[in-house]
Write a protein that holds these residues in place. Structure first.
Motif, PDB file in Angstrom:
ATOM      1  N   ARG A 186      38.679  38.968  42.232  1.00  0.00           N
ATOM      2  CA  ARG A 186      39.418  37.923  42.709  1.00  0.00           C
ATOM      3  C   ARG A 186      40.743  37.535  42.118  1.00  0.00           C
ATOM      4  O   ARG A 186      41.647  37.534  42.961  1.00  0.00           O
ATOM      5  CB  ARG A 186      38.623  36.657  42.709  1.00  0.00           C
ATOM      6  CG  ARG A 186      39.019  35.335  43.484  1.00  0.00           C
ATOM      7  CD  ARG A 186      39.278  35.364  44.701  1.00  0.00           C
ATOM      8  NE  ARG A 186      37.915  35.713  45.414  1.00  0.00           N
ATOM      9  CZ  ARG A 186      37.007  34.821  45.692  1.00  0.00           C
ATOM     10  NH1 ARG A 186      37.413  33.666  45.645  1.00  0.00           N
ATOM     11  NH2 ARG A 186      35.794  35.159  46.304  1.00  0.00           N
ATOM     12  N   ARG A 219      42.164  39.381  51.140  1.00  0.00           N
ATOM     13  CA  ARG A 219      41.180  39.415  49.995  1.00  0.00           C
ATOM     14  C   ARG A 219      39.900  40.167  50.019  1.00  0.00           C
ATOM     15  O   ARG A 219      39.769  40.895  49.126  1.00  0.00           O
ATOM     16  CB  ARG A 219      40.573  37.779  49.954  1.00  0.00           C
ATOM     17  CG  ARG A 219      39.647  37.657  48.770  1.00  0.00           C
ATOM     18  CD  ARG A 219      39.160  36.069  48.796  1.00  0.00           C
ATOM     19  NE  ARG A 219      40.292  35.445  48.257  1.00  0.00           N
ATOM     20  CZ  ARG A 219      40.116  33.842  48.311  1.00  0.00           C
ATOM     21  NH1 ARG A 219      39.362  33.361  49.071  1.00  0.00           N
ATOM     22  NH2 ARG A 219      41.214  33.263  47.732  1.00  0.00           N
ATOM     23  N   GLU A 254      39.364  43.233  47.258  1.00  0.00           N
ATOM     24  CA  GLU A 254      38.198  42.942  46.405  1.00  0.00           C
ATOM     25  C   GLU A 254      37.406  44.017  46.302  1.00  0.00           C
ATOM     26  O   GLU A 254      36.836  44.625  45.299  1.00  0.00           O
ATOM     27  CB  GLU A 254      37.619  41.684  46.634  1.00  0.00           C
ATOM     28  CG  GLU A 254      38.392  40.256  46.271  1.00  0.00           C
ATOM     29  CD  GLU A 254      37.666  39.198  46.495  1.00  0.00           C
ATOM     30  OE1 GLU A 254      36.372  39.343  47.151  1.00  0.00           O
ATOM     31  OE2 GLU A 254      38.110  38.043  46.274  1.00  0.00           O
TER      32      GLU A 254
END
Length: 355
Positions: A33, A62, A66
């Motif tokens: 993250r 994101r 990730e």
């Protein structure tokens, strides 16, 4: 106890190797993250004038980033692990379980990178939508769906070639060369598709219309909804969706209704042969005056004339111009004027001719 655990051997791997493996995987899972947010902020710095929020940028990037971080940490984590010899598994160079695991990992990595590039392209599209937002940017707004589709085709095609080269070990250069040699046959087989594709580029360069314009081409008329690779979507006046191949839009006459300041209405009123000259004169004057009272018909004088004699009628020609680009407003003005003409004919006791 700690030394025994550290020096112990489990499945041909030391306890320390297993601890390092688990630690690296855990660190990657925890820090994914952080790396994702940091990467999103770096991308956000290249966006001018903060056209989108940092939250939108992070939200798009994101998940794929990730996942990419996880695969990277997982790759480094397994470097020091060994396959137990008791399992009698074929070396990674030979076809077997290890070979399939390696190809699966590479496939997942290619998918993740492709997903990340697609999301980055989505950020670019979102920035373009915000930057070109406004009524004066219609010509650029219609390019956004086309740019989105075109970029997806190139990204997926490039990803497909990488997949073939890495997973199936296909000679991509030879494959592309072969496609070039067979290009002539492909072009002949897909002639209409290529014509539509090139026509779409012509539409974007010449800009004969933009999304939202009302056009007339042959018997087809309506509002432009979307310009695609192969066809253009037109929404008809009755709400039906019409798909017109792009090559037809560039190969024949096209009338852009939205580019004109006036819409013309022209028709003939057929009166009975026994209508008196005084009635005709009074009707012509009254119709002209009534049309000029319409707020959208004041700038251009109407033309109401005694057209001549038909086989069974005396003809009055009515021509007027409504100052609007909006077809709905034109129809509303036309209806009001038509009702007014009926009242004039009723007042002058003029009867419409019957064929």
């Amino acid at each position: 106890m700690i030394d025994e655990l550290k020096n112990g051997i489990y499945w041909d791997n030391s306890a320390w190797d297993l601890i390092v493996f688990g630690g690296i995987v855990l660190i990657g899972f925890i820090l994914r993250r952080f790396f994702s947010n940091s990467f999103s902020k770096i991308v956000f710095r290249f966006i001018p004038n903060e056209l989108i929020s940092i939250q939108d940028c992070v939200q798009l990037i994101r998940k794929p980033f990730e996942l990419l971080i996880f695969w990277i940490f997982f790759f480094f984590a397994i470097q020091n692990l060994h396959i137990p010899s008791a399992w009698h598994i074929q070396p990674i160079e030979n076809f077997g379980l290890l070979y399939l695991i390696e190809k699966t990992f590479e496939s997942a990595l290619i998918f993740t990178v492709t997903w990340l590039i697609v999301r980055l392209m989505k950020v670019v599209i979102l920035v373009a939508q915000e930057k070109w937002n406004g009524a004066d940017q219609k010509s650029k707004q219609q390019f956004i769906p086309f740019l989105n589709d075109l970029s997806m085709v190139f990204i997926i095609t490039a990803s497909g070639f990488v997949f073939l080269g890495r997973i199936f070990e296909v000679d991509v250069v030879a494959l592309i060369t072969g496609l070039g040699i067979g290009g002539l046959a492909l072009a002949l087989a897909a002639r209409e598709t290529l014509e539509n594709l090139f026509a779409s580029f012509t539409i974007f360069l010449d800009l004969p219309f933009v999304v939202g314009d009302n056009i007339q081409i042959g018997a087809i008329s309506g509002d432009i909804e979307k310009i695609g690779f192969r066809s253009t979507r037109i929404r008809g006046a009755d709400g039906n969706l019409i798909l017109v191949p792009n090559r037809l839009l560039t190969s024949q006459s096209l009338e852009n209704m939205s580019e004109r300041d006036y819409r013309r209405a022209k028709y003939t009123i057929q009166c009975e042969l026994n209508t008196k000259p005084a009635q005709i004169e009074a009707a012509i004057s009254a119709i002209e005056a009534f049309i000029q009272e319409d707020p959208l018909c004041k700038k251009k004088a109407p033309k109401v004339i005694f057209e001549g004699f038909g086989a069974y009628s005396i003809d009055i020609s009515v021509t007027y111009f409504v100052q609007t680009k909006d077809f709905a407003k034109f129809q509303a003005s036309k209806q009001a004027i038509n009702l007014g003409i009926l009242k004039v004919l009723e007042k002058e006791k003029i009867v419409m001719a019957r064929s």
